[in-house]
Scaffold this motif. Sequence first.
Motif, mmCIF file in Angstrom:
data_model
loop_
_atom_site.group_PDB
_atom_site.id
_atom_site.type_symbol
_atom_site.label_atom_id
_atom_site.label_comp_id
_atom_site.label_asym_id
_atom_site.label_seq_id
_atom_site.Cartn_x
_atom_site.Cartn_y
_atom_site.Cartn_z
ATOM 1 N N PRO B 184 -23.239 5.742 -42.654
ATOM 2 C CA PRO B 184 -23.075 4.512 -41.869
ATOM 3 C C PRO B 184 -24.168 4.373 -40.815
ATOM 4 O O PRO B 184 -24.728 5.366 -40.346
ATOM 5 N N SER B 340 -15.624 12.573 -44.860
ATOM 6 C CA SER B 340 -16.436 12.388 -43.653
ATOM 7 C C SER B 340 -17.898 12.665 -43.993
ATOM 8 O O SER B 340 -18.214 13.670 -44.626
ATOM 9 N N CYS B 347 -15.752 13.284 -35.720
ATOM 10 C CA CYS B 347 -15.211 13.040 -37.051
ATOM 11 C C CYS B 347 -15.356 14.279 -37.928
ATOM 12 O O CYS B 347 -14.395 14.745 -38.540
ATOM 13 N N ILE B 386 -19.309 6.673 -35.079
ATOM 14 C CA ILE B 386 -20.209 5.602 -35.511
ATOM 15 C C ILE B 386 -19.475 4.574 -36.357
ATOM 16 O O ILE B 386 -19.674 3.386 -36.219
ATOM 17 N N GLY B 390 -13.550 7.452 -38.775
ATOM 18 C CA GLY B 390 -12.907 8.286 -37.758
ATOM 19 C C GLY B 390 -11.535 7.737 -37.392
ATOM 20 O O GLY B 390 -10.544 8.470 -37.344
HETATM 21 S S1 SF4 Z 1 -17.110 8.430 -38.260
HETATM 22 FE FE1 SF4 Z 1 -17.223 10.064 -39.797
HETATM 23 S S2 SF4 Z 1 -17.775 8.999 -41.689
HETATM 24 FE FE2 SF4 Z 1 -18.227 7.561 -40.003
HETATM 25 S S3 SF4 Z 1 -20.376 7.939 -39.508
HETATM 26 FE FE3 SF4 Z 1 -19.210 9.296 -38.196
HETATM 27 S S4 SF4 Z 1 -19.066 11.259 -39.348
HETATM 28 FE FE4 SF4 Z 1 -19.694 9.649 -40.786
#
Ligand code: SF4
Lengths: 154, 421
Positions: B184, B340, B347, B386, B390
């Motif tokens: 992402p 993830s 996360c 991000i 999460g």
């Molecule tokens: S919330 Fe989790 S899945 Fe999304 S960018 Fe961050 S680590 Fe990656």
Amino acid sequence: MLTQENLQKAESLFKKYPEKKAALLPILWIAQDQEGWVSEEMMKYVADLVGVPYAHVLGVVTFYTMFNDKKLGKYHIEVCTNVSCMLKGSGKIVDVVERACGAKVGQTSADGKFTVSEAECMGACGGAPMIAIGEEYHEYLTPEKTEKLLTSLK
Amino acid sequence: MEKYILPNIPNYHKIDVYEQHGGYAALKKALQMKPDEVIDEVKKSGLRGRGGACFPTGLKWSFMPKGNDKPKYLAVNGDESEPGTFKDRQIFEFNPHMMIEGIIIGCYAMGITSAYIYIRGEYRKWIKMVDGALADAYAKGYIGENILGTGFTTNIYTHCGAGAYICGEESALMNSLEGERGYPRVKPPFPAQKGLWGMPTTINNVETMANVPLILNKGYDWYSKIGVAKHPGPILVGISGHVNKPGVYEVPTGVPLLTLINDPQYGGGVPNGKKIKAVIPGGSSTMVLRGENLEGVNMDADSLKAAGSSVGTAGLIVMDEDTDIVAVLARIAHFYHHESCGQCTPCREGTGWLEKMLHRFEHGEARQEDVEMLVEVANQIEGNTICALGDAAAWPVQSFVKRFREEFEKRVKVKEEVEAA
Ligand code: SF4
Ligand SMILES: Cc1cc2nc3c(=O)[nH]c(=O)nc-3n(C[C@H](O)[C@H](O)[C@H](O)COP(=O)(O)O)c2cc1C
Ligand code: FES
């Protein structure tokens, strides 16, 4: 190396996108369909074809679970064990699959016929429990149906 | 009620049959309108995205810059990987042309000349079906150069994913389409400013696009009166788990969850007359509800929000009285940890801790403090990442512990008893 026919297919993909790199996943699919997996040699070949570093291709192949950087058995059996399938007894399906294939989850049978994997939700929750064999979905399974299905594979 | 997205018409997936039943008339109508008028029509219809966040579609389209000085893109999201969700696949198989017609209309409204339908790799069989439908639409002059002689040109392509739930998140999807790993992106910039290849981009779900021809055909006023006013239209509800008739059902928004579960034309009740213990209303990331609290809760955005959950993808998972709630949450936690992408520490680490702790509960090895700890870890993930994966990992944990606390505490006690003995 891609066959002449597959190379042409791969090259025709470039015009779908404004940048060549976008054809990387589709070309890796062509490569995997041809060989059954994606070898280091193939990754290097694809890297040259697409015009990206080998490290980039390696990163992509390892990121996506459907690209295999190892040879699999003749049949890839994927058992969904996510919630909807779990509620409908996927645990028993895993047991039957492991027994009938002679391979535990994550393994390939000694005769090279089956690779067994546990899968996340495959978008067939209404037909739970389910397994995929290659591209084919088999839904509404019972342990008996699963056993029959697997023994029918040649 | 009448069905529009999945009508009972044999061979509706074939272009001739689709045309015989009024297919592609909406496109012809739209092409006679000004692009802004089309966006306005979609805005007034009240259509909200079917990909999980219920975002107003017309409003999203209006964020796209006007003019044709640079390329703009549409990415249609067919990644469909949220556990409990299996509706877009029905559209690929039984009504691909309605989605395609909606895409062409969307492209016209936003001045887009290339659209990509991103479909999860596990659906390769269905990608072939969509490719077939696209070829037929090209042959009829609905897609491609100078569509129906109007001078408007647009191309539509399918793009096959390769097994990664995170690629359903819109910015990860764009990276994946560009040939990258599916990480992402940090927002802003938003896709309407800087999306695919740095250009303005709109991302919409498959089912969202399939709703568009309906609006153009029969008018926004007609559409806005289907279901509930603030979240109108037909909606595809996937029912799975402990029901007699699992499957995808098209209903107007606002149908009571209990009707969806029990009515013989939908879920047909819980097998063996068992009680409903719990329901996840909209895919595994939406908050769980207790079976005894379902009275008055309907399948629409406001009603589910008031009940403390959300519509998500309308993937309704039903659990009967014998269900091991702790095991279900442990399985969900495993999923989010597995998926993830690892970019954000809360996360990556948090989902791992949650999974480990829940396995301790499953095996009767958890301590009393761990019940609170689960919620704390989830709280630390929520809002600190991000992308919304999460949050998607946090919500089930928060809601399961809040609404089924006794199930978790029961598992703690077992251990203490074992030690005392
Ligand atoms: S919330 Fe989790 S899945 Fe999304 S960018 Fe961050 S680590 Fe990656
Ligand atoms: C982790 C994650 C996974 C997602 N998966 C999907 C998906 O498979 N399909 C989808 O349409 N939207 C998915 N979304 C939502 C998209 O980011 C996006 O909001 C949606 O495609 C927009 O379409 P809509 O406005 O038509 O609903 C996901 C979001 C997150 C955070
Ligand atoms: S949970 Fe098994 S297919 Fe969705």
